[in-house]
Scaffold this motif. Structure first.
Motif, PDB file in Angstrom:
ATOM      1  N   GLN A   1       0.830  -1.212   0.000  1.00 49.05           N
ATOM      2  CA  GLN A   1       0.000   0.000   0.000  1.00 49.05           C
ATOM      3  C   GLN A   1       0.864   1.261   0.000  1.00 49.05           C
ATOM      4  O   GLN A   1       0.528   2.251  -0.656  1.00 49.05           O
TER       5      GLN A   1
ATOM      6  N   TYR B   1       2.177   1.632  -3.556  1.00 46.56           N
ATOM      7  CA  TYR B   1       1.100   2.098  -4.430  1.00 46.56           C
ATOM      8  C   TYR B   1       0.870   3.598  -4.253  1.00 46.56           C
ATOM      9  O   TYR B   1       0.689   4.349  -5.220  1.00 46.56           O
ATOM     10  N   PHE B   2       0.849   4.033  -2.995  1.00 50.20           N
ATOM     11  CA  PHE B   2       0.571   5.447  -2.680  1.00 50.20           C
ATOM     12  C   PHE B   2       1.595   6.368  -3.337  1.00 50.20           C
ATOM     13  O   PHE B   2       1.253   7.471  -3.787  1.00 50.20           O
ATOM     14  N   HIS B   3       2.836   5.917  -3.392  1.00 51.01           N
ATOM     15  CA  HIS B   3       3.897   6.746  -3.970  1.00 51.01           C
ATOM     16  C   HIS B   3       4.169   6.378  -5.432  1.00 51.01           C
ATOM     17  O   HIS B   3       5.293   6.529  -5.928  1.00 51.01           O
ATOM     18  N   HIS B   4       3.108   5.903  -6.101  1.00 49.17           N
ATOM     19  CA  HIS B   4       3.159   5.645  -7.549  1.00 49.17           C
ATOM     20  C   HIS B   4       4.281   4.684  -7.942  1.00 49.17           C
ATOM     21  O   HIS B   4       5.036   4.939  -8.894  1.00 49.17           O
ATOM     22  N   TYR B   5       4.408   3.612  -7.190  1.00 45.02           N
ATOM     23  CA  TYR B   5       5.312   2.509  -7.493  1.00 45.02           C
ATOM     24  C   TYR B   5       6.794   2.862  -7.417  1.00 45.02           C
ATOM     25  O   TYR B   5       7.630   2.173  -8.004  1.00 45.02           O
ATOM     26  N   LYS B   6       7.132   3.910  -6.673  1.00 47.79           N
ATOM     27  CA  LYS B   6       8.548   4.195  -6.449  1.00 47.79           C
ATOM     28  C   LYS B   6       9.142   3.098  -5.579  1.00 47.79           C
ATOM     29  O   LYS B   6       8.479   2.568  -4.695  1.00 47.79           O
TER      30      LYS B   6
ATOM     31  N   GLU C   1       8.664  10.291   2.905  1.00 46.22           N
ATOM     32  CA  GLU C   1       7.613   9.546   2.210  1.00 46.22           C
ATOM     33  C   GLU C   1       6.786   8.703   3.194  1.00 46.22           C
ATOM     34  O   GLU C   1       5.571   8.581   3.050  1.00 46.22           O
TER      35      GLU C   1
ATOM     36  N   TYR D   1       2.774   9.183   3.959  1.00 45.81           N
ATOM     37  CA  TYR D   1       1.793   8.101   3.853  1.00 45.81           C
ATOM     38  C   TYR D   1       1.006   7.928   5.145  1.00 45.81           C
ATOM     39  O   TYR D   1      -0.224   7.794   5.124  1.00 45.81           O
TER      40      TYR D   1
END
Length: 321
Positions: free
Chosen positions: A33, A36-41, A50, A54
């Motif tokens: 999760q 996902y929240f950080h656009h797959y970084k 980060e 989140y």
């Protein structure tokens, strides 16, 4: 993504430290999760900022309970401290403010109605959940060595927070448990002939390669089929899956005619604590039986019965009206 090299590495680190499969699934879920929240970084190129972003998002936009936020925090701290070796330091994020709801509690009559609508093994499980105040997974993980029919006690090993505790066992369950123990031993003997036995705690299957033949390790509530250890081709018999008991409870509740309450297996634990307090038991004793770290967690049951402040009752009760 579940089979990515990075998540495989995380899983190995979790298992290396002997965490339960349930904890592994929970940590992997929250790490996913976060990604996902950080656009797959990749977490390697992220850090404290980060993580703080989140966790703050969880409280500000998702309105999660503080305990949920703490679980996510534990998962991310493990990720950075143990896997990536990048300590996060002081995050100073916004804690969630959503409070825990007052739990659903059954009356003693309702407990009796529901349990009366069950039979056999399932009936014994529900009796233990209510009579000993166990979480469902704690009950299903009971092994022969955890049951003391002389002292009338149960030993809960690696409970929530990886803690052990001892709780009470109703003497009325003696005959049922003796029958289940005998049946479990016979299942184990049949399995042993095929080189199979109960799944053992992390690492013990290597330390004691013949441990699966010892009766003390056999589950009281074994699964109907065999499975394999994670990351291994070795077969074993695990304990009963919790979905089996959840399904049985839904049928029992429907048969009991109780339709005005949301009832889960955990409701029996809530009812256990509430009824002990109603019967005059000390809150510290109830706290110890439940395995709560903080008495504040146990105090929620005083709200259920309307005794918020040291047994205080309404002044209206003293009037002769």
């Amino acid at each position: 993504m579940s089979q990515s090299p990075f998540l495989i590495k995380v899983r190995k680190e979790i298992r290396l430290r002997g965490y339960s499969i349930r904890t592994e699934k929970t940590y992997i879920y929250w790490i996913k999760q976060y990604i996902y929240f950080h656009h797959y970084k990749h977490p390697e190129i992220m850090g404290a900022e980060e993580v703080k972003s989140y966790l703050s998002h969880m409280s500000e936009n998702r309105s999660v309970a503080i305990n949920t936020q703490k679980v996510a925090l534990n998962a991310l701290v493990f990720l950075y401290h143990k896997v990536l070796n990048k300590p996060l330091g002081d995050l100073n994020f916004r804690y969630a403010t959503k409070q825990r709801h007052i739990p659903t509690v059954l009356s003693k009559t309702e407990v009796q109605k529901i349990i009366s609508c069950t039979s056999g093994r399932n009936k014994t499980i529900f009796k233990i959940l209510y009579g000993s105040g166990l979480r469902l997974n704690e009950c299903l993980r009971l092994r022969i060595q955890d049951i003391d029919l002389v002292q009338h006690s149960l030993t809960i090993r690696d409970g929530k927070g990886n803690k052990d505790r001892v709780t009470l066992l109703s003497p009325s369950l003696k005959m049922e448990l003796e029958q289940l123990i005998d049946k479990a031993k016979k299942t184990q003997a049949t399995d042993n002939k095929q080189g199979i036995g109960p799944s053992l705690p992390h690492g013990l299957c290597k330390k004691y390669p013949n441990g699966f033949r010892q009766h003390k390790w056999m589950y009281i509530f074994p699964s109907s089929g065999v499975c394999t250890y994670p990351d291994s081709s070795t077969q074993c018999r695990h304990h009963l899956h919790d979905s089996v008991i959840g399904k049985a409870l839904r049928k029992a509740v429907a048969a009991s005619g109780i339709t005005d309450k949301r009832i889960t297996c955990h409701t029996f634990r809530h009812s256990f604590a509430t009824h002990l307090l109603q019967d005059g038991r000390d809150i510290r004793t109830v706290q110890e039986l439940l395995g709560h770290n903080d008495v504040k967690t146990t105090q929620i049951y005083t709200h259920v019965i309307g005794l918020h402040y040291a047994g205080a009752s309404s002044p209206l009760d003293s009037l002769d009206l």
